[in-house]
Design a protein around this motif. Structure first.
Motif, PDB file in Angstrom:
ATOM      1  N   ARG A  99      18.535  -9.593   8.341  1.00 19.00           N
ATOM      2  CA  ARG A  99      19.946  -9.228   8.476  1.00 19.00           C
ATOM      3  C   ARG A  99      20.045  -7.919   9.246  1.00 19.00           C
ATOM      4  NH1 ARG A  99      23.074  -9.703   2.897  1.00 19.00           N
ATOM      5  NH2 ARG A  99      21.992  -7.739   2.545  1.00 19.00           N
ATOM      6  N   THR A 100      19.270  -6.909   8.828  1.00 20.14           N
ATOM      7  CA  THR A 100      19.361  -5.594   9.466  1.00 20.14           C
ATOM      8  C   THR A 100      17.972  -5.147   9.927  1.00 20.14           C
ATOM      9  OG1 THR A 100      21.065  -5.089   7.830  1.00 20.14           O
ATOM     10  CG2 THR A 100      20.247  -3.248   9.146  1.00 20.14           C
TER      11      THR A 100
ATOM     12  N   ALA B 224      13.897  -7.697   5.556  1.00 21.79           N
ATOM     13  CA  ALA B 224      13.159  -6.947   6.590  1.00 21.79           C
ATOM     14  C   ALA B 224      13.087  -5.468   6.230  1.00 21.79           C
ATOM     15  CB  ALA B 224      13.834  -7.140   7.946  1.00 21.79           C
ATOM     16  N   GLY B 225      13.018  -5.168   4.915  1.00 21.10           N
ATOM     17  CA  GLY B 225      12.885  -3.781   4.469  1.00 21.10           C
ATOM     18  C   GLY B 225      11.417  -3.358   4.423  1.00 21.10           C
ATOM     19  N   ALA B 226      11.148  -2.241   3.735  1.00 21.22           N
ATOM     20  CA  ALA B 226       9.785  -1.685   3.705  1.00 21.22           C
ATOM     21  C   ALA B 226       8.781  -2.690   3.138  1.00 21.22           C
ATOM     22  CB  ALA B 226       9.779  -0.405   2.868  1.00 21.22           C
ATOM     23  N   THR B 227       9.197  -3.466   2.138  1.00 19.29           N
ATOM     24  CA  THR B 227       8.296  -4.460   1.551  1.00 19.29           C
ATOM     25  C   THR B 227       7.991  -5.560   2.554  1.00 19.29           C
ATOM     26  OG1 THR B 227       9.164  -4.051  -0.667  1.00 19.29           O
ATOM     27  CG2 THR B 227       8.071  -6.163  -0.310  1.00 19.29           C
TER      28      THR B 227
ATOM     29  N   ALA C  62      12.003 -11.093  -0.042  1.00 15.44           N
ATOM     30  CA  ALA C  62      11.673  -9.649   0.070  1.00 15.44           C
ATOM     31  C   ALA C  62      13.004  -8.919   0.096  1.00 15.44           C
ATOM     32  CB  ALA C  62      10.867  -9.392   1.330  1.00 15.44           C
ATOM     33  N   THR C  63      13.820  -9.219  -0.921  1.00 13.42           N
ATOM     34  CA  THR C  63      15.232  -8.840  -0.897  1.00 13.42           C
ATOM     35  C   THR C  63      15.544  -7.590  -1.728  1.00 13.42           C
ATOM     36  OG1 THR C  63      15.456 -10.625  -2.525  1.00 13.42           O
ATOM     37  CG2 THR C  63      16.249 -11.072  -0.310  1.00 13.42           C
ATOM     38  N   GLY C  64      14.513  -6.868  -2.115  1.00 14.53           N
ATOM     39  CA  GLY C  64      14.737  -5.546  -2.707  1.00 14.53           C
ATOM     40  C   GLY C  64      15.050  -5.560  -4.190  1.00 14.53           C
TER      41      GLY C  64
ATOM     42  N   ASP D 247       2.661   4.679   1.081  1.00  9.99           N
ATOM     43  CA  ASP D 247       3.212   5.313   2.270  1.00  9.99           C
ATOM     44  C   ASP D 247       2.991   6.824   2.177  1.00  9.99           C
ATOM     45  OD1 ASP D 247       4.003   3.074   3.551  1.00  9.99           O
ATOM     46  OD2 ASP D 247       6.113   3.218   3.011  1.00  9.99           O
TER      47      ASP D 247
ATOM     48  N   PRO E 276      19.079 -12.814  -4.399  1.00 12.29           N
ATOM     49  CA  PRO E 276      20.440 -13.075  -3.914  1.00 12.29           C
ATOM     50  C   PRO E 276      20.943 -14.436  -4.401  1.00 12.29           C
ATOM     51  CG  PRO E 276      18.882 -12.871  -2.065  1.00 12.29           C
ATOM     52  CD  PRO E 276      18.095 -12.740  -3.327  1.00 12.29           C
TER      53      PRO E 276
ATOM     54  N   GLN F 293       5.541  -4.600   5.356  1.00 17.00           N
ATOM     55  CA  GLN F 293       4.121  -4.623   4.977  1.00 17.00           C
ATOM     56  C   GLN F 293       3.634  -6.061   4.817  1.00 17.00           C
ATOM     57  OE1 GLN F 293       3.910  -2.251   1.334  1.00 17.00           O
ATOM     58  NE2 GLN F 293       3.403  -0.416   2.505  1.00 17.00           N
TER      59      GLN F 293
ATOM     60  N   TRP G  76      20.156   0.606  -0.514  1.00 16.99           N
ATOM     61  CA  TRP G  76      19.996   0.763  -1.973  1.00 16.99           C
ATOM     62  C   TRP G  76      20.192   2.215  -2.385  1.00 16.99           C
ATOM     63  CZ3 TRP G  76      16.388   3.942  -4.121  1.00 16.99           C
ATOM     64  CH2 TRP G  76      15.203   4.215  -3.408  1.00 16.99           C
TER      65      TRP G  76
ATOM     66  N   ARG H 251       0.838  -1.207   0.000  1.00 15.79           N
ATOM     67  CA  ARG H 251       0.000   0.000   0.000  1.00 15.79           C
ATOM     68  C   ARG H 251       0.866   1.248   0.000  1.00 15.79           C
ATOM     69  NH1 ARG H 251      -4.146   0.605   2.746  1.00 15.79           N
ATOM     70  NH2 ARG H 251      -4.588  -1.569   3.248  1.00 15.79           N
TER      71      ARG H 251
ATOM     72  N   LYS I 210      18.283   4.856   5.872  1.00  9.22           N
ATOM     73  CA  LYS I 210      17.637   3.861   5.022  1.00  9.22           C
ATOM     74  C   LYS I 210      16.181   4.285   4.965  1.00  9.22           C
ATOM     75  CE  LYS I 210      19.984  -0.437   5.554  1.00  9.22           C
ATOM     76  NZ  LYS I 210      19.764  -1.847   5.644  1.00  9.22           N
ATOM     77  N   ARG I 211      15.466   3.857   3.945  1.00 10.10           N
ATOM     78  CA  ARG I 211      14.043   4.218   3.838  1.00 10.10           C
ATOM     79  C   ARG I 211      13.316   3.751   5.101  1.00 10.10           C
ATOM     80  NH1 ARG I 211       8.936   3.529   2.884  1.00 10.10           N
ATOM     81  NH2 ARG I 211       8.132   4.105   0.834  1.00 10.10           N
TER      82      ARG I 211
HETATM   83  P1  NAP Z   1      15.122  -3.207   0.657  1.00 15.25           P
HETATM   84  O1  NAP Z   1      14.736  -2.036   1.445  1.00 15.25           O
HETATM   85  O2  NAP Z   1      16.345  -3.157  -0.160  1.00 15.25           O
HETATM   86  O3  NAP Z   1      15.183  -4.430   1.661  1.00 15.25           O
HETATM   87  C1  NAP Z   1      15.678  -5.670   1.254  1.00 15.25           C
HETATM   88  C2  NAP Z   1      15.799  -6.566   2.443  1.00 15.25           C
HETATM   89  O4  NAP Z   1      16.359  -7.796   2.031  1.00 15.25           O
HETATM   90  C3  NAP Z   1      16.726  -6.005   3.519  1.00 15.25           C
HETATM   91  O5  NAP Z   1      16.225  -6.369   4.771  1.00 15.25           O
HETATM   92  C4  NAP Z   1      18.036  -6.716   3.216  1.00 15.25           C
HETATM   93  O6  NAP Z   1      18.896  -6.802   4.315  1.00 15.25           O
HETATM   94  C5  NAP Z   1      17.513  -8.075   2.817  1.00 15.25           C
HETATM   95  N1  NAP Z   1      18.459  -8.832   2.020  1.00 15.25           N
HETATM   96  C6  NAP Z   1      18.960  -8.524   0.820  1.00 15.25           C
HETATM   97  N2  NAP Z   1      19.806  -9.484   0.414  1.00 15.25           N
HETATM   98  C7  NAP Z   1      19.835 -10.414   1.372  1.00 15.25           C
HETATM   99  C8  NAP Z   1      20.527 -11.627   1.539  1.00 15.25           C
HETATM  100  N3  NAP Z   1      21.373 -12.085   0.612  1.00 15.25           N
HETATM  101  N4  NAP Z   1      20.319 -12.337   2.666  1.00 15.25           N
HETATM  102  C9  NAP Z   1      19.463 -11.882   3.600  1.00 15.25           C
HETATM  103  N5  NAP Z   1      18.788 -10.734   3.517  1.00 15.25           N
HETATM  104  C10 NAP Z   1      18.971 -10.009   2.406  1.00 15.25           C
HETATM  105  O7  NAP Z   1      13.937  -3.629  -0.362  1.00 15.25           O
HETATM  106  P2  NAP Z   1      12.363  -3.447  -0.177  1.00 15.25           P
HETATM  107  O8  NAP Z   1      11.933  -3.779   1.182  1.00 15.25           O
HETATM  108  O9  NAP Z   1      11.737  -4.171  -1.313  1.00 15.25           O
HETATM  109  O10 NAP Z   1      12.157  -1.910  -0.376  1.00 15.25           O
HETATM  110  C11 NAP Z   1      12.777  -1.235  -1.450  1.00 15.25           C
HETATM  111  C12 NAP Z   1      12.169   0.125  -1.603  1.00 15.25           C
HETATM  112  O11 NAP Z   1      10.888   0.023  -2.221  1.00 15.25           O
HETATM  113  C13 NAP Z   1      11.885   0.860  -0.318  1.00 15.25           C
HETATM  114  O12 NAP Z   1      13.031   1.421   0.256  1.00 15.25           O
HETATM  115  C14 NAP Z   1      10.880   1.882  -0.788  1.00 15.25           C
HETATM  116  O13 NAP Z   1      11.507   2.959  -1.403  1.00 15.25           O
HETATM  117  C15 NAP Z   1      10.093   1.085  -1.801  1.00 15.25           C
HETATM  118  N6  NAP Z   1       8.866   0.575  -1.155  1.00 15.25           N
HETATM  119  C16 NAP Z   1       7.838   1.475  -1.056  1.00 15.25           C
HETATM  120  C17 NAP Z   1       6.693   1.092  -0.439  1.00 15.25           C
HETATM  121  C18 NAP Z   1       5.589   2.094  -0.344  1.00 15.25           C
HETATM  122  O14 NAP Z   1       5.700   3.208  -0.770  1.00 15.25           O
HETATM  123  N7  NAP Z   1       4.517   1.794   0.225  1.00 15.25           N
HETATM  124  C19 NAP Z   1       6.544  -0.187   0.088  1.00 15.25           C
HETATM  125  C20 NAP Z   1       7.614  -1.069  -0.041  1.00 15.25           C
HETATM  126  C21 NAP Z   1       8.775  -0.678  -0.672  1.00 15.25           C
HETATM  127  P3  NAP Z   1      19.955  -5.621   4.617  1.00 15.25           P
HETATM  128  O15 NAP Z   1      19.126  -4.448   5.050  1.00 15.25           O
HETATM  129  O16 NAP Z   1      20.821  -6.166   5.650  1.00 15.25           O
HETATM  130  O17 NAP Z   1      20.658  -5.359   3.330  1.00 15.25           O
END
Ligand code: NAP
Length: 539
Positions: A212-213, A189-192, A382-384, A61, A154, A195, A498, A59, A332-333
Motif C-alpha cells: 500500500r505504502t 511493506a513495513g520493516a518486517t 506482514a501487516t503490523g 536494527d 486486517p 526483512q 502506528w 534481525r 514512519k519507522r
Molecule cells: P508496520 O510498519 O505497521 O507495517 C505494516 C504493513 O502492512 C504496512 O506496509 C501497511 O501498509 C500494511 N498493511 C496494513 N494493513 C493493511 C491492509 N489492510 N492491506 C494492505 N496492507 C496493509 O508493521 P511491521 O512491518 O511489522 O513493523 C512494525 C514495527 O516493528 C516497526 O516499525 C519496528 O518498530 C518494529 N520492527 C523492528 C524490527 C527490528 O528492529 N529489526 C524489524 C521489524 C519490525 P501502510 O503502510 O499503507 O499502512
C-alpha cells in the motif's frame, strides 16, 4: 510466596506479565530486593519479541553490542555476538542464556496467557487470572508485554475461506517452512516485510508483494564480527553504553547539531553519502538536527533516498512504486535492509500496488484485487501490530472501582511517565505502553531505564512501609501536555503510521510514543523520584 487470607490464591509481592527483555530483567531486580515474584508468559519459552517474531530475515536494527543487557559485567564478558546486527535465532539464544545464568525459569509460568487483572481496593493488591483458570494475588502488577506484540490481522473479506496456509509474521511456525516451490503472497511493506521479503525471495517458487505504502529503506550494512573487533567491542562497553545513555534514541548515533541548510548542496550531498555508507541507523539519527522538524530539510534527505532506490531497481515502473512520495523521511519507522530492492529485479517476484488496485477479497485459492485474481499456496500477513494499547486491551485490566483500562484508553491513552495510569494503583507498565520513551528507542536501553526506575520505586515503598502508589490526575495531564509538546515540534503527526495509532481502523488517532528522547525522559523520571515521587500519591 505465601497463601493469602482466603487460602485459595498464591500471593506474591509482584506478578510480571511477559518474559521478554523487560520481564526477565525485572524478575532479576525484584528478586534481589527480596521480593517474591512470578512471571506469567503466554509463550512456551522466554524471549518476548524474539520468541514470537521468528520469520526468516528477522534481525536487530541496533548494533548487537548496544542491544544486550548492560547490568552484568560477567554477562558482557562471556557473550560474543557473532554479527554486528544479530539475527533472531542468536538473540533468542542470548535471552535463553540470560534466563539460565540468572536462574530465572523457576519463577516463570510458561504457556500462561493472562486474561484479566483486577485491583482489589480493600486489600490494595491485584488478582491476576490466566486463561487456564489459574489466579494469583500480588501487591504489584507489572505489564512487560511489549508495545508491538498484538498482531494486526486486517479484516479482509473471505480471509477465513483461504484453503492454503496463512499466518501473521509474528506467529511464524516453529517448524521449518519450505517455500522453494510455493506461490507466496506477502501483504505489507513495513520493516518486517522488508526483512522477510529479502530473505524468502532468495529461494521461493513465486512471490507477489501487495504494497500500500512504499518506505524509505536504508542499507543495514551487516557483517560478521572478527576476533580483533570482538576484543575491541569488549573493551569499549563502557563507552558504548555511555554513548547510548546520552543519545536521543539510545543508539550509538547522535544528531548533527547543524541544520541541513548550514552547508551548501555539494557538502550536504557528501554528508548524506557518508552517512549512507555507515551501518545501522546513522543515516537517520546522525543526520542534521532539523530533518525531523523542517519539511524542506527533510525533503533533501527524502530525495537522496529516492534516488538511491531508483538506482537499484531495474524496471522504472517498479522503482516508481517502491519510491515513497506521500510522507516525510523518518515519520514512519525507517526499515533497514540487505538487498530488499534487488529482490524486485528477480523474475519470480512481482509487486502489486494496492493504491491503484485494492484487495477486494481473499478466496479459497488466493487474492482478488480490483483488476486481477492471483492464486497462492501461502499468504503471509506482514501487516503490523496494534501498538502500545493493543496488548493491554486484550487483558481485562480493571483498577479502582472496576474502572477498565481499555475504556480509559479508548478516548486517549493517558499515563504518567508511560509507567502508571490514574485509576490503576500499584500497576506499572514497563516499556510496552503509550507515552514511554521505550517505543521510540534502542529498546533494551530504554527498558533498562524503565525496569530500574520501577524496581527502585518498589524498593523505596518497601523501605518506607508504603503499600499503595497511585498517579495523580494533575501529573498525568501535565505528562500528556509534555508528550504532545515534544511531538508537535516534529513532522511525525503529519503521517499515518502506528506511531500515531493510525494503522488500525477505528483506533483513535494520537501519538503513542515519546519524542523527547531518552536523556530527557530519564531526567524527568529521576526528578520525580528525587522529589519523593512527586505526581504520585503514596500511602
Ligand atoms: P508496520 O510498519 O505497521 O507495517 C505494516 C504493513 O502492512 C504496512 O506496509 C501497511 O501498509 C500494511 N498493511 C496494513 N494493513 C493493511 C491492509 N489492510 N492491506 C494492505 N496492507 C496493509 O508493521 P511491521 O512491518 O511489522 O513493523 C512494525 C514495527 O516493528 C516497526 O516499525 C519496528 O518498530 C518494529 N520492527 C523492528 C524490527 C527490528 O528492529 N529489526 C524489524 C521489524 C519490525 P501502510 O503502510 O499503507 O499502512
Amino acid at each position: 510466596m505465601s497463601q493469602n487470607a482466603d487460602q485459595t490464591l498464591e500471593d506474591f509481592d509482584a506478578v510480571i506479565i511477559g518474559a521478554g527483555i523487560a520481564g526477565l530483567y525485572l524478575l532479576h531486580r525484584l528478586r534481589n530486593l527480596g521480593c517474591s515474584v512470578c512471571i506469567l508468559e503466554a509463550g512456551s519459552d522466554v524471549g518476548g519479541t524474539w520468541y514470537w517474531n521468528r520469520y526468516p530475515g528477522a534481525r536487530f536494527d541496533s548494533e548487537s553490542y548496544s542491544y544486550g543487557y548492560a547490568f552484568s559485567q560477567e554477562l558482557l564478558d562471556e557473550w560474543n555476538w557473532s554479527e554486528h546486527f544479530s539475527g533472531q535465532p542468536e538473540t533468542l539464544r542470548y535471552l535463553q542464556h540470560v534466563a539460565e545464568k540468572f536462574d530465572l525459569r523457576r519463577d516463570i509460568a510458561f504457556n500462561t496467557r493472562v486474561s484479566s487483572a483486577h485491583y482489589d481496593d480493600l486489600r490494595r493488591d491485584w488478582v491476576v487470572k490466566d486463561e487456564h483458570g489459574g489466579a494469583r494475588r500480588a501487591r504489584f502488577m507489572i505489564t512487560a508485554i511489549g508495545g508491538l506484540s498484538d498482531p494486526y490481522i486486517p479484516d479482509i473479506t473471505g480471509y477465513a475461506s483461504f484453503s492454503g496456509m496463512s499466518w501473521h509474521t509474528a506467529r511464524w511456525p516453529h517448524e521449518p517452512v519450505d517455500l522453494s516451490e510455493k506461490r507466496v503472497a506477502v501483504i505489507g511493506a513495513g520493516a518486517t516485510a522488508v526483512q522477510l521479503i529479502t530473505e524468502i525471495s532468495k529461494n521461493i517458487g513465486h512471490l507477489t508483494v501487495f504494497q500500500r505504502t512504499a518506505n524509505y529503506c536504508k542499507p543495514l550494512r551487516n557483517g560478521p564480527i572478527d576476533a580483533e573487533t570482538q576484543a575491541r567491542i569488549h573493551a569499549a562497553y563502557p563507552d558504548i553504553f555511555k554513548k547510548c545513555r546520552e543519545s536521543f534514541g539510545a543508539f550509538m548515533h547522535e544528531f548533527d547539531p547543524r541544520s541541513a541548510f548550514d552547508v551548501d548542496d555539494e557538502e550536504r550531498q557528501a554528508i548524506y553519502e557518508k552517512l549512507w555508507s555507515e551501518p545501522g541507523f546513522a543515516f537517520w539519527f546522525s543526520n542534521f538536527n532539523d530533518i525531523m522538524r523542517d519539511r524542506a530539510a527533510n525533503e533533501t534527505v527524502a530525495e537522496f533516498v529516492r534516488a538511491k532506490i531508483r538506482e537499484r531497481v531495474n524496471d522504472p515502473k517498479v522503482a516508481a512504486l517502491l519510491t515513497p512520495t506521500d510522507h516525510a523521511f523518518g515519520t514512519k519507522r525507517v526499515p533497514l535492509e540487505s538487498g530488499y530492492f534487488e529482490a524486485y529485479n528477480r523474475e519470480n517476484v512481482v509487486l502489486v500496488d494496492l493504491r491503484a488496485t485494492p484487495i477486494k477479497e481473499i478466496t479459497a485459492t488466493g487474492i482478488t484485487t480490483s483488476d486481477a485474481s492471483y492464486a497462492f499456496d501461502v499468504i503471509i500477513l506482514a501487516t503490523g501490530f496494534d501498538a502500545a494499547t493493543g496488548a493491554h486491551n486484550r487483558i481485562d485490566i480493571r483498577g479502582e472501582n472496576g474502572f477498565s483500562l481499555k475504556d480509559k484508553w479508548s478516548s486517549a491513552p493517558q499515563t504518567l511517565l508511560g509507567m502508571q495510569s490514574v485509576g490503576f494503583p500499584n500497576m506499572f507498565i514497563v516499556g510496552g505502553g503509550p507515552q514511554n520513551a521505550a517505543s521510540f528507542c534502542n529498546v533494551p536501553r530504554c527498558l533498562e531505564q524503565n525496569v530500574e526506575w520501577v524496581s527502585d520505586t518498589i524498593r523505596y515503598m518497601r523501605e518506607h512501609n508504603l503499600t499503595r502508589i497511585a498517579a495523580t490526575p494533575e501529573a498525568e495531564a501535565a505528562w500528556a501536555e509534555h508528550v504532545d509538546e515534544t511531538v508537535s515540534e516534529t513532522l511525525i503527526p503529519e503521517t499515518d503510521s502506528w506511531f500515531m495509532g493510525a494503522n488500525i481502523p477505528g483506533k483513535k488517532r494520537g501519538f503513542l510514543l515519546y519524542a523527547g528522547g531518552l536523556p530527557t525522559f530519564r531526567q524527568k523520571c529521576d526528578e520525580v523520584a528525587a522529589q519523593g515521587y512527586v505526581g504520585f500519591n503514596l500511602d
